[in-house]
Design a protein around this motif. Structure first.
Motif, short mmCIF file in Angstrom:
data_model
loop_
_atom_site.label_atom_id
_atom_site.label_comp_id
_atom_site.label_asym_id
_atom_site.label_seq_id
_atom_site.Cartn_x
_atom_site.Cartn_y
_atom_site.Cartn_z
N ARG A 53 0.80 -1.22 0.00
CA ARG A 53 0.00 0.00 0.00
C ARG A 53 0.83 1.27 0.00
NH1 ARG A 53 -3.24 -3.75 2.28
NH2 ARG A 53 -1.22 -4.46 2.94
N THR A 54 1.79 1.36 0.92
CA THR A 54 2.50 2.62 1.10
C THR A 54 3.33 2.94 -0.14
OG1 THR A 54 2.58 2.14 3.46
CG2 THR A 54 4.00 3.91 2.66
N ARG B 202 11.74 3.61 3.57
CA ARG B 202 11.25 2.70 4.62
C ARG B 202 12.41 1.81 5.04
NH1 ARG B 202 5.88 -0.98 4.65
NH2 ARG B 202 5.05 1.05 5.16
N HIS C 225 5.48 6.37 11.39
CA HIS C 225 4.91 6.16 10.04
C HIS C 225 3.95 7.34 9.81
CE1 HIS C 225 3.55 4.34 6.48
NE2 HIS C 225 3.20 3.13 6.91
N GLN D 273 0.91 7.41 7.39
CA GLN D 273 -0.14 6.50 7.84
C GLN D 273 -0.98 7.18 8.93
OE1 GLN D 273 -0.80 3.17 6.74
NE2 GLN D 273 -2.65 3.34 7.98
N ARG E 117 4.74 1.00 14.50
CA ARG E 117 4.93 2.41 14.16
C ARG E 117 3.60 3.06 13.81
NH1 ARG E 117 8.64 0.09 9.50
NH2 ARG E 117 7.13 -0.76 8.05
N VAL E 118 2.66 2.24 13.32
CA VAL E 118 1.32 2.78 12.98
C VAL E 118 0.65 3.27 14.27
CG1 VAL E 118 -0.96 2.20 12.07
CG2 VAL E 118 1.10 1.25 10.98
N ARG F 137 -1.65 -5.56 12.81
CA ARG F 137 -1.03 -6.86 12.55
C ARG F 137 -0.03 -7.20 13.66
NH1 ARG F 137 3.62 -8.46 9.73
NH2 ARG F 137 4.23 -6.27 9.67
N GLN G 139 3.47 -8.02 14.54
CA GLN G 139 4.69 -7.76 13.77
C GLN G 139 5.78 -8.77 14.18
OE1 GLN G 139 4.92 -3.71 12.65
NE2 GLN G 139 2.78 -4.29 12.45
N PRO H 238 -4.45 -0.85 9.25
CA PRO H 238 -3.55 -0.25 8.26
C PRO H 238 -3.21 -1.19 7.11
CG PRO H 238 -2.31 -0.96 10.19
CD PRO H 238 -3.77 -1.16 10.51
N GLY H 239 -3.51 -2.51 7.29
CA GLY H 239 -3.04 -3.50 6.33
C GLY H 239 -1.54 -3.69 6.49
N PRO H 240 -0.99 -4.81 6.10
CA PRO H 240 -1.69 -6.01 5.65
C PRO H 240 -2.40 -6.73 6.80
CG PRO H 240 0.69 -6.39 5.73
CD PRO H 240 0.48 -4.95 6.06
C1 NCD Z 1 2.12 -1.12 8.20
C2 NCD Z 1 3.60 -0.85 8.22
O1 NCD Z 1 4.35 -1.30 7.37
O2 NCD Z 1 3.97 -0.16 9.14
N1 NCD Z 1 1.48 -1.15 7.00
C3 NCD Z 1 1.29 -0.02 6.26
O3 NCD Z 1 2.19 0.75 6.04
N2 NCD Z 1 0.04 0.22 5.81
C4 NCD Z 1 1.67 -2.09 9.19
C5 NCD Z 1 2.19 -3.50 9.13
O4 NCD Z 1 3.17 -3.82 8.50
O5 NCD Z 1 1.57 -4.31 9.81
#
Ligand code: NCD
Length: 326
Positions: free
Chosen positions: A69-70, A119, A149, A152, A182-183, A237, A239, A277-279
């Motif tokens: 997504r990002t 990233r 993030h 996000q 980080r979200v 999610r 992590q 936020p996905g995934p």
């Molecule tokens: C997240 C991330 O990478 O921080 N996803 C995102 O950017 N939408 C969350 C995650 O990886 O679970």
């Protein structure tokens, strides 16, 4: 304590040159970014917004961690603003051959890449790089370790604002693997700055952040208690990639204790929204029924992600132009 990124991201006039963290951004700055993002949002089915704010600029995406997504939304956002975009394949890039990140950055800078979207799993890397680039170059943090993030956080705030309006009445729950997220940190920052009535964090003991983090947030180790009466439920999610050892029993037990299910959603306000936020790991932190149900705004978050990244890119370029005129 202020993080180095919060200071480094501003130029000598106090304007944002980089976006490393939402820490230190004022309510007005955040509202300004959200208003501009709102201007770029189009309902599904309509043609997307486009302009030439980034004409002649080059955006380089450097993702040293996986992203769907990002990365894609930064690319789409930059193209819709008329920029050239390059995506570095980090598996085959020179960093894999031992080149330092700074040498990679200088190489891109020498090719006139002026906006670098990064990233990485290393804490502090975006701030470090920002200290070494030329004054017209801008670093955008697209995910820094477990720490930050910012885009996000902004897209999450935009999504809440669109559905709920003012933040002052809102009780917002962030649930799940908070320690590694980080979200969660960026969301907590932006919701707090926008004046949310209450931010709750809920996690099993092992996934709870240190006591000095998330000041002001209410902490819960029971999701059933935490979800009571909230307006917004954000889940995350697990992590695993950031865990040094297994920190929860197994997915079934986790779902039982910390999964957002339809039964649990009945404890939140009837008009509560659900965010992720996905995934997603379906039927682990969220049931499919809730993820695809009427209270879910997960797809809307994704749509807003492009608009927010357009707003951030356009703002950064405007700030560079203002610096040049001085
Ligand atoms: C997240 C991330 O990478 O921080 N996803 C995102 O950017 N939408 C969350 C995650 O990886 O679970």
């Amino acid at each position: 304590m202020t993080s180095p990124g919060a200071t480094i991201q501003r130029d000598s006039e106090g304007r944002l040159q980089h976006l490393i963290t939402l820490e230190g951004l004022t309510r007005d700055e955040i509202t300004g970014l959200l208003d501009l993002a709102e201007f770029y949002v189009r309902p599904p089915g309509e043609l997307p917004a486009r302009d030439q704010s980034l004409a002649g600029r080059t955006v380089a995406n450097l993702f040293f961690e996986p992203s769907t997504r990002t990365r894609v939304s930064f690319e789409i956002a930059a193209r819709r603003l008329g920029a050239d975009v390059v995506n570095l394949d980090m598996q085959t890039s020179s960093r894999a051959k031992g080149e330092t990140v700074l040498d990679t950055i200088y190489t891109l800078q020498a090719m006139h890449a002026d906006i670098l979207v990064m990233r990485d799993a290393e804490p502090g890397l975006p701030a470090f790089v920002a200290q070494h680039v030329a004054p017209h170059v801008c670093i955008l943090n697209a995910g820094e370790a477990h720490l930050s993030h910012p885009t996000q956080g902004l897209l999450d705030a935009l999504t809440v604002r669109q559905v709920k309006g003012d933040f002052s009445d809102l009780r917002i729950l962030i649930a799940g693997d908070i320690a590694h997220s980080r979200v969660a940190r960026s969301a907590w920052q932006v919701f707090t700055t926008l004046g949310a009535r209450e931010v709750r964090i809920a996690a099993p003991d092992d996934l709870m952040p240190a006591a000095d983090e998330f000041p002001g947030a209410s902490r819960y180790t029971s999701l059933d208690e935490a979800i009571e009466g909230v307006d917004v439920v954000m889940t995350l999610r697990i992590q695993r990639e950031r865990m040094k050892r297994a920190l929860f029993p197994d997915e079934r037990t986790y779902h039982h204790e910390f999964g957002i299910t339809a039964a649990r959603m009945r404890k939140a306000k009837p008009d509560a929204i659900v965010m992720h936020p996905g995934p997603m790991n379906r039927d682990v932190e969220i049931s499919s029924e809730v993820a695809d149900g009427p209270q879910s705004v997960i797809q809307r978050q994704v749509t807003n992600g492009v608009a927010v990244r357009m707003a951030v890119l356009a703002t950064m370029v405007r700030n560079v132009q203002a610096r040049r005129r001085l």
